[in-house]
Design a protein around this motif. Structure first.
Motif, PDB file in Angstrom:
ATOM      1  N   TRP A  37      10.976  -2.107   3.089  1.00 19.17           N
ATOM      2  CA  TRP A  37       9.974  -3.151   3.752  1.00 19.17           C
ATOM      3  C   TRP A  37      10.687  -4.399   3.643  1.00 19.17           C
ATOM      4  N   VAL A 261       0.987   1.602  -0.849  1.00 19.70           N
ATOM      5  CA  VAL A 261       1.714   1.837   0.482  1.00 19.70           C
ATOM      6  C   VAL A 261       2.854   2.584   0.092  1.00 19.70           C
ATOM      7  N   VAL A 267       6.064   6.702   5.401  1.00 19.74           N
ATOM      8  CA  VAL A 267       5.083   6.004   6.157  1.00 19.74           C
ATOM      9  C   VAL A 267       5.346   6.162   7.678  1.00 19.74           C
ATOM     10  N   ARG A 271       2.839   8.356  10.817  1.00 15.40           N
ATOM     11  CA  ARG A 271       1.953   7.905  11.719  1.00 15.40           C
ATOM     12  C   ARG A 271       1.594   8.782  13.076  1.00 15.40           C
ATOM     13  N   ASP A 367       4.327  -3.505  12.502  1.00 14.49           N
ATOM     14  CA  ASP A 367       2.868  -3.678  12.294  1.00 14.49           C
ATOM     15  C   ASP A 367       2.800  -3.593  10.541  1.00 14.49           C
ATOM     16  N   VAL A 368       3.462  -3.011   9.986  1.00 15.57           N
ATOM     17  CA  VAL A 368       3.422  -2.421   8.518  1.00 15.57           C
ATOM     18  C   VAL A 368       3.889  -4.065   7.802  1.00 15.57           C
ATOM     19  N   LEU A 441      -3.756  -3.061   7.644  1.00 15.78           N
ATOM     20  CA  LEU A 441      -2.811  -2.554   6.682  1.00 15.78           C
ATOM     21  C   LEU A 441      -3.395  -0.972   6.978  1.00 15.78           C
ATOM     22  N   ALA A 444      -2.094  -0.061  10.272  1.00 13.54           N
ATOM     23  CA  ALA A 444      -0.448   0.030  10.400  1.00 13.54           C
ATOM     24  C   ALA A 444       0.126   1.376   9.609  1.00 13.54           C
ATOM     25  N   LEU A 445      -0.380   1.759   8.450  1.00 12.95           N
ATOM     26  CA  LEU A 445       0.118   2.662   7.628  1.00 12.95           C
ATOM     27  C   LEU A 445      -0.279   4.063   8.668  1.00 12.95           C
TER      28      LEU A 445
END
Length: 452
Positions: A37, A261, A267, A271, A367-368, A441, A444-445
């Motif tokens: 990230w 996270v 991740v 999704r 998004d994350v 969050l 997003a996750l």
């Protein structure tokens, strides 16, 4: 009877041979994002998110439960799964022959004919996997709809939570506006009395009146906003909301403080929207196999076995057996380029699906990252704003004392009042942002294990 057995054996053999496809081997595209990230944040392996562990308030949980049961978009998504499953069963049935029974009687001027038959009509021997590829494509479409339903539910849960928390923050803002209005009205009543006896100028009185009317307008504005919040929340839920489900302002304990996270590689690929895009890619890949099979011969089998007699009473007597077996092969020779165009179209659709899959991963990563960027500094912003609000409150106390003693004009006091009110509004906004950032969050996750 031996011929009928031979026909059945040939048919079963053809079904057995129909086990391969010409679809290219599926290879998952590499994620077009960084392996870490962009915001320095602790990561946890094997993260298992559940919305009930994040949204702790019982009223909020009950509101979300009601939305899951009543929201029309979620109903449509669930029905789309059933539709895709039915389409898959239809496509899968083409792998097996259609066997039909018939009894026919025909009378002419000179003869009568009766027959009873059991047979199959134009069954395609799927030697090159055309039908199987179409079946695989339909199966992936079903899987995509299933993941899309999960994506819709996660979006719904997040939207309900965010709207509920927004309503709570607006209730706090309205409470602050009413307190400010009450204070301004008290000040205005005192000012009008002082103006009548000539100890307050008309300029100061008008400025105090402006403040009081501004506060009244702010209350009316926020009351309108709250009514709109409730209408938006009702639409999301899909059913009327009882007062017991509504918040009464932001408070500690409505949501959890932290969200675990995972690594991007864990991740992003979990999704539901990314999984939907991947199943669409697999479906497009399978359609290439069907398009390739169009270049090869198509074999169809038609056969029947039964009995035929000129007398209805003798229809099933010995010696009346009949059978027929008619295999056919169709070889593509000239189609005006249609087969080539069909294959090119299938490949282009696969390339489009690859781009859409990669875009879904990039959007998920963005998004994350955006949610983590807010979370990394929100506590510092809250601490600073709390300190600023306390300082503004002390400044107002000093300004009020100096105004009462005649040391400062009303303009200085007015500026202090405005500063405090603005600081309090900003503090409420940041408190709301901290709560709704957790919602962002979660959205997003996206991998809520309680939905599986």
């Amino acid at each position: 009877m031996q011929n009928a057995k031979l026909t059945l054996m040939l048919t079963l053999g053809a079904v057995t041979l129909s086990a391969c496809t010409l679809a290219p081997k599926y290879v998952r595209p590499a994620p077009p994002v960084a392996s870490q990230w962009p915001i320095d944040t602790p990561t946890t392996a094997d993260v298992h998110l559940k919305w009930r562990d994040l949204f702790l308030d019982k009223r909020l949980q009950a509101t979300i439960d009601l939305a899951i049961a009543q929201n029309r978009d979620l109903r449509v998504a669930a029905l789309n799964i059933d539709h895709a499953q039915a389409q898959y069963r239809i496509q899968r049935s083409a792998l097996l022959p259609d066997i039909n029974a018939s009894i026919v009687g025909a009378r002419t001027k000179t003869t009568d004919t009766y027959s009873a038959n059991l047979g199959l009509a134009a069954y395609e021997v799927d030697l090159f996997g055309r039908v199987r590829s179409l079946k695989d494509a339909a199966l992936e479409t079903f899987f995509a709809e299933r993941e899309n339903r999960n994506a819709v539910q996660i979006s719904l849960i997040a939207a309900v939570a965010q709207q509920w928390l927004t309503l709570a923050a607006d209730q706090d803002a309205l409470r602050l506006a009413k307190q400010t209005q009450a204070g301004q009205l008290d000040t205005l009543n005192i000012a009008e009395g002082r103006a009548r006896i000539g100890v307050l100028s008309d300029l100061d009185l008008n400025q105090i009146t402006v403040q009081a009317e501004t506060a009244r307008a702010d209350v009316a504005r926020l009351e309108t906003v709250i009514d709109q919040d409730k209408a938006a929340l009702t639409l999301l839920v899909g059913a009327p909301l009882t007062p017991g489900l509504l918040p009464d302002g932001l408070a500690s304990g409505l949501v959890t403080d932290t969200v675990p996270v995972g690594l991007p590689s864990d991740v992003l690929l979990a999704r539901p929207d990314v999984l939907t895009a991947e199943h669409d890619l697999k479906s497009a890949n399978a359609n290439i196999g069907a398009a390739r099979a169009a270049f090869f011969p198509r074999i169809t089998l038609t056969g029947s076995t039964g009995s035929s007699s000129s007398d209805l009473d003798g229809l099933f007597k010995s010696g009346t057996n009949t059978w027929s077996f008619s295999p056919a092969i169709t070889v593509p020779i000239f189609a005006g380029g249609a087969n080539r165009a069909g294959l090119d179209s299938a490949k282009i659709n696969r390339d489009i699906a690859v781009a859409q899959y990669e875009k879904a991963i990039q959007s998920a990563f963005s998004d994350v990252s955006n949610a983590l960027a807010v979370r990394s500094r929100i506590d510092e912003r809250l601490s600073a704003q709390t300190a600023a609000t306390n300082a503004a409150s002390r400044s107002l106390t000093l300004s009020q004392a100096r105004y009462d003693n005649g040391s400062d004009s009303y303009l200085v006091l007015l500026d202090a009042q405005r500063t405090l009110y603005s600081a309090q509004q900003t503090l409420i906004s940041l408190q709301a942002l901290r709560a709704t950032n957790l919602v962002a969050l979660y959205r997003a996750l996206g991998d809520d294990t309680s939905l599986n």
